[in-house]
Design an enzyme around this catalytic site. Structure first.
Site, short mmCIF file in Angstrom:
data_model
loop_
_atom_site.label_atom_id
_atom_site.label_comp_id
_atom_site.label_asym_id
_atom_site.label_seq_id
_atom_site.Cartn_x
_atom_site.Cartn_y
_atom_site.Cartn_z
N ASN A 168 -12.03 -3.07 0.19
CA ASN A 168 -11.50 -3.34 1.31
C ASN A 168 -11.37 -2.68 3.03
OD1 ASN A 168 -7.91 -3.02 2.68
ND2 ASN A 168 -8.65 -1.22 3.18
N GLU A 169 -12.02 -3.81 3.66
CA GLU A 169 -12.17 -2.84 5.10
C GLU A 169 -13.77 -2.64 4.97
OE1 GLU A 169 -9.31 -1.31 7.96
OE2 GLU A 169 -7.99 -3.54 7.93
N GLU B 166 0.80 -0.86 0.32
CA GLU B 166 -0.32 0.21 -0.03
C GLU B 166 0.65 1.85 -0.05
OE1 GLU B 166 -2.64 0.11 2.46
OE2 GLU B 166 -3.76 2.19 2.09
N CYS C 230 -6.78 0.75 3.06
CA CYS C 230 -7.78 2.13 3.04
C CYS C 230 -7.03 2.78 2.06
CB CYS C 230 -7.33 2.65 3.76
SG CYS C 230 -8.35 1.78 5.83
O1 AHR Z 1 -2.14 -1.26 6.53
C1 AHR Z 1 -2.73 -0.26 7.16
C2 AHR Z 1 -4.34 0.04 7.34
O2 AHR Z 1 -4.77 -0.83 8.41
C3 AHR Z 1 -4.82 0.06 5.90
O3 AHR Z 1 -4.65 0.86 4.56
C4 AHR Z 1 -5.94 -0.66 6.33
O4 AHR Z 1 -7.07 -1.79 5.72
C5 AHR Z 1 -6.45 -1.10 7.56
O5 AHR Z 1 -7.30 -0.53 8.66
#
Ligand code: AHR
Length: 662
Positions: free
Chosen positions: A380-381, A51, A249
């Site tokens: 994602n999440e 990321e 995120c």
């Molecule tokens: O890894 C950091 C963050 O943690 C990521 O972006 C998210 O998916 C999680 O909350």
């Protein structure tokens, strides 16, 4: 919590499990049954999660040294200072192109009036400075537009004392009032971790400048405009089974306007529309106002990276929802089509024939062969019924057209609680291919949860342990450490993932990279500065698992039980059908040496020499730029006594034993 306290509570737990079972079993050895296959280990089992957080892409693996090269940051001159001995109104203006809705509207308009090197110019500060290496070639390039010739550009690298450590001059070749790209290379004369770049204007005339860029020539695979080789090498060394990108995120964005849109990250770099990085303002205690995504590193490059390091690509796409911790903006269902279309088009971009619209774009970018995409994440999440509603629409459309693409679905932010239970239940009812679970928890949690998957349903949805890392303090605390305590607890937990390889098909630590001067989140797997990089103890654990994966899980038992914390020991066993090795991974989380007899049952003949790889240290030990190998693997050899192995497990150690079966 201070380190002492942490250590105590961690070990109270380890000791507790030790005491509770040791009376019954301390005198028993272990048995490995090489003929009893319990599960196949997927080639994807151990992978990496990338990321653009902590300056992971811009300022990180993307090797561009110029910050805000296209003047598109909210503050158009952020990263730049204007150097002008004699102030002349209008000498340097930020302007916008006439065309509307273009990706890269701004440029600078420079009026040079008897300019002399050193009198009128601009300085770029880089991403917390520029890492420059002595004797290395640097490639400068710029887009320019001139009506008449007369302006010469001097490029100069300076060290922290403002001394020149390399320079060159570029005479723009064409003055036809059209945009052109031109480059020039030069050799640096010194190593400097925090260099800056001056651009001096000489002569007379008017020139428009954009995409002012400087790259080192020693990029990964020497690709022009490529990635930082030392960082990618650390990934390649892990031989990861997959690479997940671009997050995290970052996929969701703070709001939908700044969500990640892969189509805006491909094609010529000057046409890739920059957006703010959502980690820019996420944490008030770690503000990073100069953090943007230029997308010089985009989806084509991610696919290419996956191919380079032999990892399956796993792109994650926005599902029509922005980050629920931020705005929780959702796109109305009747406007979801473009999002779904992005997913369908991505599959065509990755796998389509060169005659298809998106396959042709991939081919035009230099990769006519398909990238062989097999899986994709939607969301994602994300959580709640809004997520499921959108996910179902994506799933139907993707499966109808591409039934073989496996979809990764989110189970939210936590590995338990109402949100998780709801999503996990619903996703399993929907027969989701793969459910992405995240756990950022304290080290004790990882020890306690080594059995998490022992009682999971054996059929139906598979699990992707998509993001995990032991937090020695608490989530998003800046005091979390990449200590051996964190790493060994992850190793213990990972034995549970491996033992349940029929349920867990993929796993990745998160986040992956952090720049020492530009991070927002800790702990992280790999730390870098402008010139150096090192793997943490956690990295060493991940690498050891990945390089010693095996193909099939076989039982390693204490009595009739899996080894999940008895005497503070956690263990798994695999065979590798390709190499003929039996591979034991044994983690001793206790403070004492433990002697164990391990009987190997079912093998007709075993080589008498056993390869041993050990990681061990004090719980508080960390790696660092100055001592990158404090916690690193040590190779040794031992003998086998017939079909039994007498091992001595050092305190706080992770050992891999490899026995060749004949
Ligand atoms: O890894 C950091 C963050 O943690 C990521 O972006 C998210 O998916 C999680 O909350």
């Amino acid at each position: 919590m201070n380190n002492k306290l942490l250590r105590r509570s961690f070990w109270i737990l380890a000791l507790f499990s030790a005491v509770s079972v040791s009376n019954a079993q301390s005198d028993k050895g272990f048995v490995v049954k090489v003929n009893t296959i319990k599960a196949s280990v997927q080639p994807t089992m151990w992978g990496v999660f990338f990321e653009d957080i902590n300056m992971g892409a811009d300022g990180g693996i993307y090797a561009e040294l110029v910050k805000n090269r296209s003047f598109e940051f909210y503050n158009p001159l952020m990263g730049w200072t204007v150097n002008q001995k004699k102030f002349v109104e209008g000498s340097l203006l930020v302007q916008n192109r006439d065309e509307k809705n273009i990706a890269n509207p701004r440029y600078i308009h420079v009026t040079v009036n008897q300019g002399v090197k050193g009198d009128f110019g601009m300085t770029n500060e880089g991403f917390r400075g520029m890492g420059i290496k002595n004797a290395l070639r640097y490639d400068f390039s710029v887009m320019y537009r001139m009506q008449s010739s007369g302006v010469k550009l001097h490029v100069e690298l300076i060290n922290s004392k403002d001394e020149s450590i390399g320079d060159t001059a570029l005479v723009p070749a064409v003055s036809d009032n059209q945009w052109h790209k031109q480059g020039i290379s030069f050799i640096a004369k010194a190593t400097e971790p925090k260099a800056k770049m001056n651009l001096w204007f000489e002569g007379n005339g008017i020139i428009d400048l954009d995409m002012i860029s400087l790259f080192p020539s020693d990029t990964w695979k020497n690709r022009p405009g490529g990635m930082r080789a030392d960082m990618i090498q650390l990934l390649a060394d892990m031989k990861p089974g997959f690479i997940r990108f671009p997050g995290g995120c970052i996929v969701e964005g703070h709001d939908l306007a700044v969500r990640y849109q892969w189509k805006k990250t491909i094609g010529p770099v000057e046409d890739r529309q920059l957006i703010v990085n959502r980690w820019n303002t996420e944490f008030s205690h770690r503000l990073t106002p100069d953090y943007f995504q230029t997308f010089g590193l985009g989806f084509f490059e991610y696919f290419q990276l996956a191919e380079d390091i032999g990892a399956e690509p796993l792109p994650i796409l926005n599902c029509g929802m922005a980050c629920q911790f931020n705005t929780a903006e959702v796109v109305p269902i009747n406007q979801l089509d473009p999002y779904v279309q992005d997913a369908l088009d991505l599959i065509e971009f990755a796998n389509g024939d060169v005659t298809s619209k998106w396959g042709k774009i991939r081919a035009d970018m230099g990769h006519p062969a398909p990238f062989n995409l097999k899986m994709m994440g939607v969301g994602n999440e994300n959580w709640g019924p809004q997520y499921l509603e959108r996910l179902k629409i994506f799933t139907k459309a993707i499966k109808e057209k591409y039934p073989h693409i496996k979809l990764v679905n989110s189970s939210g932010t936590d590995p338990n609680g109402e949100r998780f239970d709801y999503l996990n239940g619903e996703l399993r009812r929907m027969n989701a291919d793969i459910i992405d679970e995240h756990y950022y928890r304290r080290p004790e949690w990882f020890l306690e949860n080594a059995k998490r998957y022992d009682n999971y349903p054996r059929n139906g949805s598979k699990v992707f342990a998509g993001e995990y890392a032991a937090q020695t303090d608490k989530v998003v605390s800046i005091d979390n450490k990449n200590s051996w305590q964190a790493a060994i607890s992850e190793a213990a937990f990972m034995t549970g993932l491996e033992r349940n390889a029929d349920v867990v098909c993929m796993a990745s630590y998160a986040p992956l990279f952090a720049h020492i001067d530009g991070w927002q989140w800790t702990p992280d797997l790999i730390w870098v500065d402008n010139l150096r990089s090192y793997g943490t103890p956690n990295y060493q654990v991940q690498k050891l698992f990945s390089l010693n994966k095996g193909t099939d899980v076989v039982p390693i038992l204490s009595g009739n039980e899996a080894i999940t914390g008895q005497d503070g020991i956690y263990a798994t066993a695999c065979i590798d059908k390709k190499t003929g090795y039996l591979i034991l991974k044994i983690i001793n989380t206790s403070a004492s040496v433990q002697q164990k007899d391990i009987k190997i049952e079912g093998a007709s003949k075993l080589d008498s020499k056993v390869k041993v790889i050990t990681l061990k240290s004090e719980l508080t030990a960390v790696n660092s730029f100055d001592a990158p190998t404090t916690v690193s693997p040590v190779d040794s050899e031992m003998g086998l006594n017939g079909k039994s192995l007498k091992v001595s497990l050092a305190p706080y150690s992770f050992s891999v034993f490899k026995v060749k079966m004949k």
